[in-house]
Scaffold this active site. Structure first.
Site, mmCIF file in Angstrom:
data_model
loop_
_atom_site.group_PDB
_atom_site.id
_atom_site.type_symbol
_atom_site.label_atom_id
_atom_site.label_comp_id
_atom_site.label_asym_id
_atom_site.label_seq_id
_atom_site.Cartn_x
_atom_site.Cartn_y
_atom_site.Cartn_z
ATOM 1 N N ASP A 86 44.786 -9.715 28.320
ATOM 2 C CA ASP A 86 44.455 -8.340 28.695
ATOM 3 C C ASP A 86 43.461 -8.311 29.860
ATOM 4 O OD1 ASP A 86 44.601 -5.587 28.388
ATOM 5 O OD2 ASP A 86 44.343 -5.663 26.219
ATOM 6 N N ASP A 98 48.881 2.087 28.429
ATOM 7 C CA ASP A 98 49.521 1.912 27.120
ATOM 8 C C ASP A 98 50.562 2.977 26.796
ATOM 9 O OD1 ASP A 98 47.857 -0.189 26.982
ATOM 10 O OD2 ASP A 98 46.755 0.473 25.209
HETATM 11 C C1 GLA Z 1 45.001 -2.750 25.879
HETATM 12 C C2 GLA Z 1 46.459 -3.203 25.955
HETATM 13 C C3 GLA Z 1 47.159 -2.897 24.645
HETATM 14 C C4 GLA Z 1 46.438 -3.592 23.495
HETATM 15 C C5 GLA Z 1 44.970 -3.168 23.490
HETATM 16 C C6 GLA Z 1 44.147 -4.012 22.504
HETATM 17 O O1 GLA Z 1 44.901 -1.375 25.796
HETATM 18 O O2 GLA Z 1 47.106 -2.587 27.024
HETATM 19 O O3 GLA Z 1 48.511 -3.283 24.692
HETATM 20 O O4 GLA Z 1 46.559 -4.970 23.648
HETATM 21 O O5 GLA Z 1 44.363 -3.353 24.760
HETATM 22 O O6 GLA Z 1 42.810 -3.628 22.457
#
Ligand code: GLA
Length: 428
Positions: free
Chosen positions: A166, A221
């Site tokens: 990430d 997301d």
């Molecule tokens: C980010 C990523 C998600 C997930 C969260 C975890 O938002 O884009 O897919 O992995 O972190 O905290």
């Protein structure tokens, strides 16, 4: 090599020194070459599996994951290709130990991560884990920055096969350098580990990530809604933007993205929300489009509770085959006429997949006269003229042959629904 007998010192002649250098260099090249050569092999087609985040966020534990694995086997997900089981954020303690190692949360994973990975492997599947290039994960757990090689060795010792990495708390890091460091750390373990880059498209990873990871997220997301988008009161997207499936589909110029997708390197439209509350039509559209876009297909639902209809959709081998087609070409929007969009993907053997997508709120009756259409994919140099090359049409959701392109296609497509077909040239 000469030995100086008086001083008993070994001296290399210039010739020996060059040979020595040559052999060491060749060995290094061989090693690096091997790991790099494995890269494409590890994700020849878009990765498939399950990830815990969309449904469970950080509320994950061993029992849940084992339940999901068992359901993936018993419901047939594993056997149609969903083979990675990935635990996302929240698997570790808030602090590293005195030696700087990450520690799995003993309450959530009482038998440790290796035990879980062994269980996944015993079912013929692969195990994935999550961390972050920054100092902390997005959920505030220890990030990988400055510990890349140590973490990679730990993951390899646990039998990890997949790392999602990430981009939270990255401070002044440069994305390509940060992800390259982690890639090299993974290579150095000698274990093939699929590397999934998750920097949300912020630094246009399609331009650099093909050499670094196997897939890269292109958006913030995903949320289980068709057309939603997280915005502040002033209308600007939030820093942690959340997007519905249609927003993700249209937020980038797909022509820019798609030229960078190929075996071992995929645009990742995010883990799926199929089975998480959208209508059956929207789920169909989501799954069909992710398949047509050659996106990784990661289930994001509570697999243990998947309904029969959702199992049938997600295990539809004919749709999966479009995603996994060996040509590895990402689909594109061929045509838009108000609420009707037609997306196309060239497939091996001169075949094509098409999605007729109704983005509107009413059903649409379409009459599509094939003979007046030639679909051209300029980027990958593919073309089909239906007047010249009549095709057999197969409806992939209904799993039925529905005639040929010699006659116009007449169909009614419900609101937010899709008609996904493959077109195979008729034998002359
Ligand atoms: C980010 C990523 C998600 C997930 C969260 C975890 O938002 O884009 O897919 O992995 O972190 O905290």
């Amino acid at each position: 090599m000469k030995t100086n007998s008086k001083k008993n010192i070994t001296v290399e002649t210039p010739l020996m020194a060059s040979l020595h250098f040559f052999f060491t260099f060749s060995l290094l090249l061989l090693f690096a070459g091997n790991t790099f050569a494995q890269k494409a092999d590890l994700a020849k087609t878009p990765p498939m599996g399950w990830n815990s985040w969309n449904t469970f966020a950080t509320n994950i534990n061993e029992e849940l994951v084992i339940g999901v694995v068992d359901s993936m086997v018993s419901m047939g997900f594993r056997d149609v290709g969903y083979n990675y089981v990935v635990i996302d954020d929240g698997w570790m303690l808030r602090e590293r130990d005195e030696e700087g190692n990450l520690v799995a949360d003993p309450e959530k994973f009482p038998n440790g991560i290796k035990h879980l990975a062994d269980y996944v492997h015993s079912k013929g599947m692969k195990f994935g884990i999550y961390n972050c290039a920054g100092t902390q994960t997005c959920g505030g757990y220890p990030g990988g920055r400055g510990h890349e090689y140590q973490d990679a060795r730990l993951y390899a010792s646990w039998g990890v096969d997949y790392l999602k990495y990430d981009w939270c708390y990255h401070g002044n890091l440069t994305s390509d350098a940060a992800y390259t460091t982690m890639r090299d750390a993974l290579y150095a373990t000698g274990r093939p580990i699929l590397f999934s880059i998750c920097e949300w498209g912020d630094t246009e990873p399609w331009f650099w990530a093909g050499e670094v990871g196997h897939a890269w997220r292109i958006s913030g997301d995903i949320y289980p809604c068709y057309d939603c988008e997280d915005r502040h009161d002033d209308g600007l997207p939030t820093q942690w933007s959340a997007w519905g499936v249609m927003k993700i589909l249209n937020m980038r110029n797909n022509d820019t993205l798609r030229r960078y997708a190929h075996a071992g390197a995929w645009n990742d439209f995010d883990m799926m929300e199929v089975g998480n509350g959208m209508t059956p039509a929207e789920d169909r559209t989501h799954f069909a489009m992710w398949s047509l876009l050659a996106s990784p297909l990661m289930l994001g639902n509570d697999v243990r509770k998947t309904s029969k209809e959702t199992i049938a959709l997600l295990t539809n081998k004919e749709i999966i085959a479009v995603n996994q087609d060996a040509l590895g070409i990402q689909g594109f929007k061929y045509l838009q006429d108000k609420n009707l969009e037609i997306w196309a993907k060239p497939l091996q053997g001169g075949a094509w997949a098409l999605c007729f997508l109704n983005t509107g709120n009413e059903s649409e009756k379409i009459t599509f006269n094939w003979n007046s259409h030639t679909i051209i994919d300029k980027i990958f140099n593919k073309e089909i003229s239906f007047a010249k090359t009549p095709c057999k049409i197969r409806d992939l959701c209904a799993k039925k042959d529905v005639g040929t392109t010699k006659k116009p296609l007449v169909a009614t497509i419900a609101s937010h629904d899709v008609l996904m077909v493959t077109l195979k040239p008729l034998k002359k």
